[in-house]
Design an enzyme around this catalytic site. Structure first.
Site, PDB file in Angstrom:
ATOM      1  N   HIS A 107      -9.997  35.823  78.496  1.00  7.97           N
ATOM      2  CA  HIS A 107     -10.338  34.589  77.779  1.00  7.97           C
ATOM      3  C   HIS A 107      -9.516  33.478  78.414  1.00  7.97           C
ATOM      4  O   HIS A 107      -8.284  33.535  78.391  1.00  7.97           O
ATOM      5  CB  HIS A 107     -10.002  34.716  76.294  1.00  7.97           C
ATOM      6  N   LEU A 108     -10.188  32.504  79.003  1.00  5.70           N
ATOM      7  CA  LEU A 108      -9.456  31.443  79.709  1.00  5.70           C
ATOM      8  C   LEU A 108      -9.338  30.162  78.879  1.00  5.70           C
ATOM      9  O   LEU A 108      -8.666  29.225  79.269  1.00  5.70           O
ATOM     10  CB  LEU A 108     -10.098  31.161  81.068  1.00  5.70           C
TER      11      LEU A 108
ATOM     12  N   HIS B 160     -12.512  41.264  81.775  1.00  2.97           N
ATOM     13  CA  HIS B 160     -12.493  40.806  80.379  1.00  2.97           C
ATOM     14  C   HIS B 160     -11.282  39.911  80.119  1.00  2.97           C
ATOM     15  O   HIS B 160     -10.201  40.393  79.795  1.00  2.97           O
ATOM     16  CB  HIS B 160     -12.466  42.021  79.439  1.00  2.97           C
TER      17      HIS B 160
ATOM     18  N   ASP C 296      -8.444  42.005  78.355  1.00  7.26           N
ATOM     19  CA  ASP C 296      -8.738  41.236  77.140  1.00  7.26           C
ATOM     20  C   ASP C 296      -7.666  40.153  76.943  1.00  7.26           C
ATOM     21  O   ASP C 296      -7.262  39.831  75.827  1.00  7.26           O
ATOM     22  CB  ASP C 296      -8.820  42.136  75.902  1.00  7.26           C
TER      23      ASP C 296
ATOM     24  N   HIS D 260     -18.863  44.027  72.115  1.00  8.60           N
ATOM     25  CA  HIS D 260     -17.618  44.076  71.330  1.00  8.60           C
ATOM     26  C   HIS D 260     -18.006  44.805  70.048  1.00  8.60           C
ATOM     27  O   HIS D 260     -18.768  44.283  69.240  1.00  8.60           O
ATOM     28  CB  HIS D 260     -17.179  42.631  71.077  1.00  8.60           C
TER      29      HIS D 260
END
Lengths: 436, 313
Positions: A67-68, A65, A310, A184
């Site tokens: 976020h790039l 999990h 995350d 989510h």
């Protein structure tokens, strides 16, 4: 070149054991596992030896999990910088959430991400596609096409699927392709305008609260949908005692549900927000001490299967503002390992069980390779120095963003070497391997 | 002599009992100036004060400006609609630009809780919180204490009830913290939708029904119902609110005969308080406004350095 990893404590998280072994890596694969000292140097050829005495040798860590931010928010992170942070944090694979700009809801975005990942050429990047087009919660994305393009799961992370009918159909349809569905859990009405956990601290700071129930309600809904459809649901970033209790009961009742939590939910509580620290603002919010305790217990008992970061990079543009205006989220790739090792030191879990939550468990849920050190398999490995103590400062952080509540804090334990397919993608200065 | 050792006034929470007593005593000394024929002393001559108001305000804005002028400071008040705040400049950028002009104090009213804390972190000038979101409104609480002390001669041991939207009120938070620090007993009252979670952790008692809550109280503080809250499903209508939670003559019959009635303003007549009660003999609402100027004079004086024992006039 042959790499000889000498004298480390090798973890087999599936079997829950650790023992001292040497590992020989050749042509990207684990050539041999053998008793320490029994390897004989070949007559010719390059051999690089790495002294892992006193260190842990783990299957390459997997973060399911992150976020790039690429495409669309490259000022926060790129696939290249995110890959570096992952490698430095000991991760050999990460799964990136679809809330980019544009949303990863089509083959072209998935292929773009994989193209960038190949260019970065550090860790394995597994795109997670959106459940709904534009993450708008209206119509399904093309699961089949996305899977063929390389997506490993579907999720509307960051924007929960509010419509129960859509969620049900997503789970039914995903079954055909065997795509995991990650949820989510957030009731958007209950959490409306909230910026931190609702409780004594939000009352004191005069900030709008997000009650724990806004998570619990959706966890219960998704458990019921898993029961209805018979298809597994994976609950992202569990933060409440309620969620842990409901997931425990669902598992006991044989309902197919898995769950992850993030290191901050077992390390910090809502008091971290005092002083209006925007690096303590994330969704779900940091909860109360009893929630932290429940999450730790959930990890210990196997109710929570996975530790995932995350990782949510934001620049000062989004964070050095009024608390209410600040973006939700913190980076986590380089703090997950030390925070998890702290759990082991606290006696919450044995080391192999902790490593399982960072390796074989996410691999199994996402149905991707990895999570084991086995002869003949591709060599994805992480060498961990569990004793290294250091201050987390901006110089250490490889991510483009530094939004972490652990900035300036003392950490213990770090990845000193990360290897993907036999290639060293990260090596700490302290490790001074000798070539012969 | 006790010294006031703060660069900023961010909230009541950071003040000690001695700090509060010093502010009230200083305000006592300044109070008289406002009744003079020439309402001005040179105390803060050459000092500059910028007031930044990101929210509409009448009382607080005028009160700070009046206080500064009576002390001969140069003042400038900026409202959100007339500055670059509407041009998308960040709060920190706005503040740093103002700081480049070297003011001594920045007074900030802002809709976000914690905004003055953010400002204080980035500025050398002192920051006075003139109300931040739902967090604190310290100068209001201090003028409330000042008013209570003037009317009742003490604060310690008094019984105070606060009626209204406790959850969204910065006045309620500052009042509660201030009153508890000074040794008063505090009860909060209002519909359960307006009582925030764990408010008991402030050391207050919760009695939802105002009729029961105001019994035997020395001070009744009524909070303004913000009309925009109707959109938040906190209560069905202003009409019903006024019937069950508004302060009227009928309700007041159950109160102590010498109770004083306070309200931070602006009043919604006929909603949280009826006109006859607001204008009645127990109301000290306008005294609060007069006292506000004295309190803000004291704050400016102490923060700019008067706490180090300069001459008052």
């Amino acid at each position: 070149m042959t790499i000889w990893i000498k004298g480390g404590e090798v973890i087999d998280p599936r079997m829950g054991i650790q023992k001292r072994q040497d590992i020989i890596v050749e042509k990207g694969k684990i050539e041999k596992l053998l008793a320490p000292g029994s390897f004989e140097l070949p007559e010719e050829g390059d051999v690089r030896s790495v002294d892992a005495t006193g260190m842990i040798v783990s299957p390459g860590l997997i973060d399911m999990h992150v976020h790039l931010r690429e495409p669309g928010e490259e000022h926060k992170e790129t696939i290249a910088t995110g890959s570096m942070a992952a490698a430095a944090g000991g991760f050999t694979a990460v799964a990136c959430m679809p809330n980019t700009i544009p949303v990863n809801d089509s083959r072209s975005v998935t292929e773009f991400i994989l193209g960038r990942a190949r260019k970065a050429n550090l860790v394995r990047i597994h795109p997670i596609a959106a459940v709904s087009k534009g993450q708008r919660g209206e119509t399904l994305t093309e699961f089949g096409d996305l899977k063929e393009a390389g997506a490993v799961a579907v999720s509307d992370d960051g924007r929960p699927v509010a419509n129960s009918e859509l969620m049900r159909r997503a789970m039914e349809y995903a079954q055909f392709f065997g795509l995991p569905v990650i949820s989510h859990c957030q009731d958007l009405d209950l959490s409306q305008n909230g910026v931190m956990h609702e409780g004594a601290v939000s009352t004191r700071l005069g900030l709008r609260g997000i009650p724990g129930a806004s998570e619990d309600i959706m966890v219960i809904r998704d458990i019921l949908l898993a029961k209805l459809t018979g298809y597994p649901v994976h609950i992202a970033h569990v933060s409440t005692k309620g969620s842990v209790d409901f997931i425990r009961r669902a598992k006991e009742g044989g309902i197919p549900v898995t769950a992850e939590t993030a290191p901050h939910y077992f390390s910090l509580d809502h008091t971290a927000v005092i002083g209006y620290d925007t690096n303590a603002k994330m969704y779900p919010p940091l909860r109360e001490a009893e929630d932290v305790e429940a999450v730790r217990k959930g990890l210990a008992e196997g109710v929570i299967d996975v530790i995932a970061t995350d990782h949510a990079p934001h620049s000062p543009l989004e964070k050095e503002v009024e608390f209410e205006k600040a973006a939700f989220g913190i980076i986590g790739l380089q703090t997950a390992l030390p925070l998890t090792l702290a759990l082991v030191r606290d006696g919450v879990m044995e080391l192999p069980a902790a490593i399982a939550k960072l390796s074989c468990n996410p691999a199994e849920i996402l149905n991707i390779r990895g999570g084991a050190i086995e002869q003949g398999k591709e060599a994805d490995l992480t060498i961990i120095d569990p004793h290294a103590e250091y201050l987390l400062n901006r110089g250490i952080i490889k991510s483009k963003s530094t939004n972490s509540p652990f900035l300036g804090k003392k950490l213990k334990g770090k990845a000193v070497l990360t290897m993907v397919k036999g290639r060293i993608v990260w090596e700490s200065d302290e490790l001074s391997p000798r070539s012969r | 002599m006790y010294k006031f050792n703060h660069k900023d006034l961010l909230g009541i929470e950071q003040l000690s009992v001695s700090d509060i007593n010093l502010i009230l005593d200083t305000a006592d000394a300044f109070y008289e100036i406002s009744s003079r024929d020439i309402k001005k002393v040179p105390t803060l001559r050459g000092k500059s004060i910028i007031a930044l108001f990101y929210e509409p305000s009448t009382r607080t804005k005028v009160s700070f400006e009046m206080a500064a002028k009576r002390l001969s400071a140069d003042t400038l008040t900026l409202s959100a609609n007339e500055s670059s705040m509407v041009k998308g400049e960040t709060l920190i950028d706005t503040a740093q630009n103002l700081e480049a002009m070297n003011p001594d104090i920045i007074v900030l009213r802002h809709p976000s809780s914690g905004a003055p804390h953010l400002l204080a972190k980035h500025l050398n000038a002192g920051v006075i919180n003139a109300g931040d979101g739902m967090h604190e409104h310290p100068s209001q609480a201090l003028l409330d204490l000042f008013t209570i002390r003037k009317k009742r001669g003490r604060i310690k041991g008094l019984r105070v009830v606060i009626i209204g939207d406790i959850a969204h009120s910065r006045v309620a938070r500052s009042d509660i913290v201030a009153l508890r620090k000074m040794g008063a007993q505090v009860t909060v009252s209002g519909p359960p939708t307006m009582i925030p979670p764990d408010i008991e952790s402030f050391g207050v008692k919760v009695v939802f029904d105002p009729a029961r809550a105001l019994k035997n109280k020395d001070v009744i503080i009524v909070l303004r119902i913000q009309l925009e809250r109707q959109q938040e499903i906190l209560f069905p209508s202003l009409r019903e609110y006024s019937i069950f939670f508004g302060l009227n003559q009928e309700l007041l019959k159950g109160a102590k005969a010498d109770a004083i009635i306070m309200h931070p303003g602006p009043i919604n007549r006929g909603v949280e308080i009826t006109g006859d009660v607001a204008d009645g003999p127990f109301s000290v609402i306008l005294d609060q406004v007069s006292n506000g100027v004295a309190i803000r004079m004291a704050l400016l004086y102490l923060l700019i350095g008067g706490g180090r024992g300069d001459n008052l006039d």
